[in-house]
Design an enzyme around this catalytic site. Structure first.
Site, PDB file in Angstrom:
ATOM      1  N   VAL A  24     -10.656   5.777 -11.236  1.00 32.20           N
ATOM      2  CA  VAL A  24     -11.941   5.925 -10.482  1.00 32.20           C
ATOM      3  C   VAL A  24     -11.344   4.821  -9.634  1.00 32.20           C
ATOM      4  O   VAL A  24     -10.156   3.514  -9.626  1.00 32.20           O
ATOM      5  CB  VAL A  24     -12.623   4.263 -11.251  1.00 32.20           C
ATOM      6  CG1 VAL A  24     -13.769   4.313 -10.789  1.00 32.20           C
ATOM      7  CG2 VAL A  24     -13.062   5.764 -12.192  1.00 32.20           C
ATOM      8  N   PRO A  25     -11.588   4.554  -8.088  1.00 27.51           N
ATOM      9  CA  PRO A  25     -10.151   4.495  -7.036  1.00 27.51           C
ATOM     10  C   PRO A  25     -10.584   2.844  -6.521  1.00 27.51           C
ATOM     11  O   PRO A  25     -11.438   3.383  -4.978  1.00 27.51           O
ATOM     12  CB  PRO A  25     -10.720   5.552  -5.794  1.00 27.51           C
ATOM     13  CG  PRO A  25     -11.348   6.347  -6.317  1.00 27.51           C
ATOM     14  CD  PRO A  25     -12.127   5.974  -7.690  1.00 27.51           C
ATOM     15  N   CYS A  26     -10.915   2.506  -7.281  1.00 29.25           N
ATOM     16  CA  CYS A  26     -11.053   1.251  -6.643  1.00 29.25           C
ATOM     17  C   CYS A  26     -10.441   0.747  -5.996  1.00 29.25           C
ATOM     18  O   CYS A  26     -10.678  -0.322  -4.490  1.00 29.25           O
ATOM     19  CB  CYS A  26     -11.433   0.198  -7.795  1.00 29.25           C
ATOM     20  SG  CYS A  26      -9.419   0.100  -8.604  1.00 29.25           S
ATOM     21  N   HIS A  27      -9.250   0.841  -5.086  1.00 27.18           N
ATOM     22  CA  HIS A  27      -8.051   0.768  -4.464  1.00 27.18           C
ATOM     23  C   HIS A  27      -8.710   1.344  -2.944  1.00 27.18           C
ATOM     24  O   HIS A  27      -7.927   0.820  -1.544  1.00 27.18           O
ATOM     25  CB  HIS A  27      -6.715   1.853  -4.697  1.00 27.18           C
ATOM     26  CG  HIS A  27      -6.665   2.808  -4.404  1.00 27.18           C
ATOM     27  ND1 HIS A  27      -7.307   3.524  -6.349  1.00 27.18           N
ATOM     28  CD2 HIS A  27      -6.143   4.098  -3.830  1.00 27.18           C
ATOM     29  CE1 HIS A  27      -6.799   4.891  -5.138  1.00 27.18           C
ATOM     30  NE2 HIS A  27      -7.259   5.169  -4.419  1.00 27.18           N
ATOM     31  N   ARG A  28      -9.863   2.345  -2.910  1.00 28.93           N
ATOM     32  CA  ARG A  28     -10.270   2.918  -1.507  1.00 28.93           C
ATOM     33  C   ARG A  28     -11.138   1.492  -0.815  1.00 28.93           C
ATOM     34  O   ARG A  28     -11.891   2.284   0.131  1.00 28.93           O
ATOM     35  CB  ARG A  28     -10.686   4.168  -1.340  1.00 28.93           C
ATOM     36  CG  ARG A  28     -10.083   4.986  -2.425  1.00 28.93           C
ATOM     37  CD  ARG A  28     -10.411   6.374  -2.408  1.00 28.93           C
ATOM     38  NE  ARG A  28      -9.464   7.449  -2.776  1.00 28.93           N
ATOM     39  CZ  ARG A  28      -9.672   8.402  -3.855  1.00 28.93           C
ATOM     40  NH1 ARG A  28     -10.808   9.274  -4.105  1.00 28.93           N
ATOM     41  NH2 ARG A  28      -9.225   8.938  -4.445  1.00 28.93           N
TER      42      ARG A  28
END
Length: 158
Positions: A119-123
């Site tokens: 779940v790409p919170c880095h984006r």
């Protein structure tokens, strides 16, 4: 819950599954007995390896999110919609979930994301594209964003 610690270019990751799907990813691994005979766990580890090798742009392993407020879950759903290699600001995510003034609350939800990388919170970045805030450390966030940008560019030029 079953855990496995896997090596990655951003250090060890602890990956957990329950009876529904992946329910946790932790930076730095975990101190728990490893399980290696769970097919879903093997799939999650294979998908993470393919992601880090630049071969996978979208995870298909089922997820199990059993915690978080309604707002946090809405933020996690919205960040899952961000295409590989792209970024959104905390403010854009706040507006998308119906709270235009909630950029800081989005930051808190990102920090509470139980399944980072998948779940790409880095984006999610700060206003103006600034590299700010990441529970795994900015060096990991930078690595993940650079990986996705490189792979997206390579695929666009094929």
């Amino acid at each position: 819950m079953h855990w496995l610690v896997v090596d990655s270019p951003i250090d060890e990751l602890g990956v957990a599954i329950d009876d529904v799907g992946v329910c946790g990813v932790r930076f730095g691994g975990v101190d728990a007995p490893a399980t290696t005979d769970e097919p879903m766990l093997k799939t999650a580890v294979e998908e993470l390896a393919a992601y880090f090798a630049g071969e996978l742009m979208e995870f298909s392993v089922p997820l199990s999110v059993r915690r978080g407020s309604e707002f946090e879950r809405a933020v996690w759903r919205e960040m899952s919609r961000i295409p590989y290699g792209e970024m959104r600001t905390y403010g854009e995510i706040a507006a998308a979930v119906g709270d235009p003034g909630g950029a800081r609350a989005v930051g808190v939800a990102c920090n509470r994301n139980p399944i980072p990388v998948i779940v790409p919170c880095h984006r999610i970045v700060g206003a103006g594209g600034k590299l700010v805030g990441f529970g795994g450390g900015l060096h990991r966030k930078r690595y993940l964003l650079e990986l996705e940008a490189r792979v997206a560019l390579e695929r666009a030029w094929q």
